[in-house]
Design a protein around this motif. Structure first.
Motif, PDB file in Angstrom:
ATOM      1  N   VAL A  37       0.836  -1.205   0.000  1.00 23.35           N
ATOM      2  CA  VAL A  37       0.000   0.000   0.000  1.00 23.35           C
ATOM      3  C   VAL A  37       0.873   1.257   0.000  1.00 23.35           C
ATOM      4  CG1 VAL A  37      -1.699   1.317   1.321  1.00 23.35           C
ATOM      5  CG2 VAL A  37      -1.956  -1.150   1.087  1.00 23.35           C
ATOM      6  N   ALA A  38       1.936   1.265   0.785  1.00 21.77           N
ATOM      7  CA  ALA A  38       2.830   2.425   0.808  1.00 21.77           C
ATOM      8  C   ALA A  38       3.439   2.680  -0.566  1.00 21.77           C
ATOM      9  CB  ALA A  38       3.931   2.215   1.846  1.00 21.77           C
ATOM     10  N   LEU A  48       0.932  -4.602 -10.413  1.00 24.21           N
ATOM     11  CA  LEU A  48       1.780  -5.548  -9.684  1.00 24.21           C
ATOM     12  C   LEU A  48       1.592  -5.401  -8.180  1.00 24.21           C
ATOM     13  CD1 LEU A  48       4.026  -7.666  -9.561  1.00 24.21           C
ATOM     14  CD2 LEU A  48       5.683  -5.805  -9.732  1.00 24.21           C
ATOM     15  N   LEU A  49       1.540  -4.169  -7.701  1.00 26.52           N
ATOM     16  CA  LEU A  49       1.375  -3.938  -6.262  1.00 26.52           C
ATOM     17  C   LEU A  49       0.030  -4.457  -5.760  1.00 26.52           C
ATOM     18  CD1 LEU A  49       2.863  -0.330  -6.032  1.00 26.52           C
ATOM     19  CD2 LEU A  49       3.891  -2.438  -5.151  1.00 26.52           C
ATOM     20  N   ARG A  50      -0.992  -4.300  -6.570  1.00 23.75           N
ATOM     21  CA  ARG A  50      -2.302  -4.818  -6.169  1.00 23.75           C
ATOM     22  C   ARG A  50      -2.316  -6.346  -6.170  1.00 23.75           C
ATOM     23  NH1 ARG A  50      -6.844  -1.983  -4.652  1.00 23.75           N
ATOM     24  NH2 ARG A  50      -8.143  -2.628  -6.401  1.00 23.75           N
ATOM     25  N   LEU A  51      -1.519  -6.945  -7.041  1.00 25.62           N
ATOM     26  CA  LEU A  51      -1.369  -8.398  -7.031  1.00 25.62           C
ATOM     27  C   LEU A  51      -0.733  -8.859  -5.721  1.00 25.62           C
ATOM     28  CD1 LEU A  51      -1.402 -11.184  -8.465  1.00 25.62           C
ATOM     29  CD2 LEU A  51       0.840 -10.585  -9.403  1.00 25.62           C
ATOM     30  N   LEU A  52       0.363  -8.200  -5.318  1.00 28.40           N
ATOM     31  CA  LEU A  52       1.031  -8.550  -4.060  1.00 28.40           C
ATOM     32  C   LEU A  52       0.099  -8.341  -2.874  1.00 28.40           C
ATOM     33  CD1 LEU A  52       4.576  -7.011  -4.673  1.00 28.40           C
ATOM     34  CD2 LEU A  52       3.939  -9.430  -4.710  1.00 28.40           C
ATOM     35  N   LEU A  53      -0.687  -7.274  -2.926  1.00 29.67           N
ATOM     36  CA  LEU A  53      -1.641  -7.010  -1.842  1.00 29.67           C
ATOM     37  C   LEU A  53      -2.684  -8.114  -1.753  1.00 29.67           C
ATOM     38  CD1 LEU A  53      -2.435  -4.852   0.289  1.00 29.67           C
ATOM     39  CD2 LEU A  53      -3.944  -3.867  -1.439  1.00 29.67           C
ATOM     40  N   GLY A  54      -3.143  -8.582  -2.898  1.00 27.74           N
ATOM     41  CA  GLY A  54      -4.111  -9.675  -2.891  1.00 27.74           C
ATOM     42  C   GLY A  54      -3.548 -10.946  -2.288  1.00 27.74           C
TER      43      GLY A  54
END
Length: 381
Positions: free
Chosen positions: A83-84, A97-103
């Motif tokens: 998120v940061a 990519l960041l939203r993938l890691l968050l999921g």
């Protein structure tokens, strides 16, 4: 009953809900401000769903390797970093990519957190305790958009606050016990088709609520803006949906400990169908403020009661596997919901969101009408 542990795990997941309530609408509003259409926003909203599919298969393995409490802590830390990074690198491709890691990371949190809560709950209190968890999570999601309406969507304060909340969520989990015992050999994602064949109505209830949840936090604000609702009002309307979910889950849990749970599930599906069909007609009338809470309450009830039914049967490894199946179904709903709604809204009808929700509710009612629809048949493996 370990009340301190139950409150600690519930509190950690509540902080996750607050972080999601802040960050998910902010991402969609930011993309809308950059000029992206509903389909591109829907693709972004669907990326955590791909992470859910991966995280569900990793949760049992990670819990067997590190233990449930430490796995939760590591996953919260990775979520905070993801998120940061949204604030640090405002780029559409990188955000995917960041939203993938968050999921991935948050799926581990939900699979293990909900397994832990169900493991702690005695059967005679299961409906109430699971509903109390659901109420806390929904209230935290409600506070997210309200905070965002104060902070505004132009800056990155919402991202930074969400990341800080995820880090704080680690603290209540320190030194807690009573978590499901998961062997190192556990592969939590196996046997999904067996699970779905055994209880298709429960499986679709999870898919439907997952689609609803991500649509409300991502595409509902965009839908309302494009129907002529001002941004501040759109965020308040989003809050009304989440408030309905939050306020009515605990009464629903109380009823689930006293009344047939199958009948309650069917009633939730029927209310969701009616509220979804009525939303386009009532959007610019005072009646919308009645429909929005009913929409949230009925959709949330599907998920709460599904968790209650699953938690009544499984323990330890089997409970984590069953919750991993639920997470995989959740990922399917999160993936299909934004993509289908984004495409339908852009190319078929501006009211694609409520109409697709109505179609999903109708399918649930058809599955629920079958004899033995809510009997948990088949193993979780």
């Amino acid at each position: 009953m370990r009340w301190a542990t139950y409150l600690a795990v519930t509190g950690a997941v509540v902080l996750v809900g607050l972080a999601l309530g802040l960050s998910l609408p902010l991402v969609s509003l930011r993309l809308d401000g950059w000029g992206y259409g509903p389909f591109a926003i829907g693709v972004m909203a669907a990326m955590p769903a791909v992470g859910v599919l991966l995280g569900a298969r990793l949760s049992g393995w990670l819990a067997g390797l590190c233990g449930t409490p430490r796995s939760l802590q590591l996953s919260l830390l990775l979520s905070a970093g993801s998120v940061a990074a949204l604030a640090l690198w405002p780029d559409y491709g990188l955000w995917l990519l960041l939203r993938l890691l968050l999921g991935i990371s948050l799926t581990v949190v939900f699979v293990l957190g909900e397994s832990w809560i169900n493991q702690l709950a005695p059967e005679q209190w299961r409906g109430r305790l699971v509903a109390l968890y659901g109420t806390g999570f929904a209230l935290s999601q409600l506070c997210g958009p309200l905070l965002l309406s104060v902070l505004g969507s132009a800056g990155d304060q919402g991202f930074w606050l969400a990341a800080a909340l995820l880090v704080v969520g680690i603290l209540p989990l320190l030194g807690r016990d009573g978590a499901p015992q998961v062997g190192r050999h556990s592969l939590a994602g196996g046997g999904l088709l067996v699970f779905c064949r055994g209880q298709p109505a429960i499986a679709w209830a999870v898919v439907l609520f997952a689609a609803f949840d991500v649509l409300v936090l991502t595409l509902l604000p965009v839908y309302l803006l494009r129907e002529g609702i001002e941004q501040a009002s759109a965020l308040r309307m989003l809050g009304a949906v989440v408030l309905g979910n939050a306020v009515l889950q605990l009464p629903l849990g109380l009823l689930a400990d006293r009344l047939p749970r199958a009948a309650l599930l069917r009633a939730c599906g029927l209310v969701l169908l009616g509220a979804s069909l009525g939303l386009p007609l009532a959007l610019h009338s005072p009646l919308v403020w009645l429909l929005l809470p009913l929409l949230g309450a009925s959709a949330g009830g599907l998920y709460t009661l599904a968790l209650v039914l699953v938690g009544a049967r499984y323990r330890d490894d089997a409970l984590v596997r069953a919750n991993a199946h639920i997470a995989l179904l959740w990922g399917t709903g999160c993936l299909l919901g934004p993509l289908s709604t984004g495409a339908a809204s852009q190319w078929l009808s501006g009211h694609g969101l409520p109409l697709l929700l109505a179609g999903g509710a109708a399918l649930f009612l058809a599955l629920a009408a079958r004899r033995g629809a809510f009997e948990l048949r088949g193993d979780s493996q």
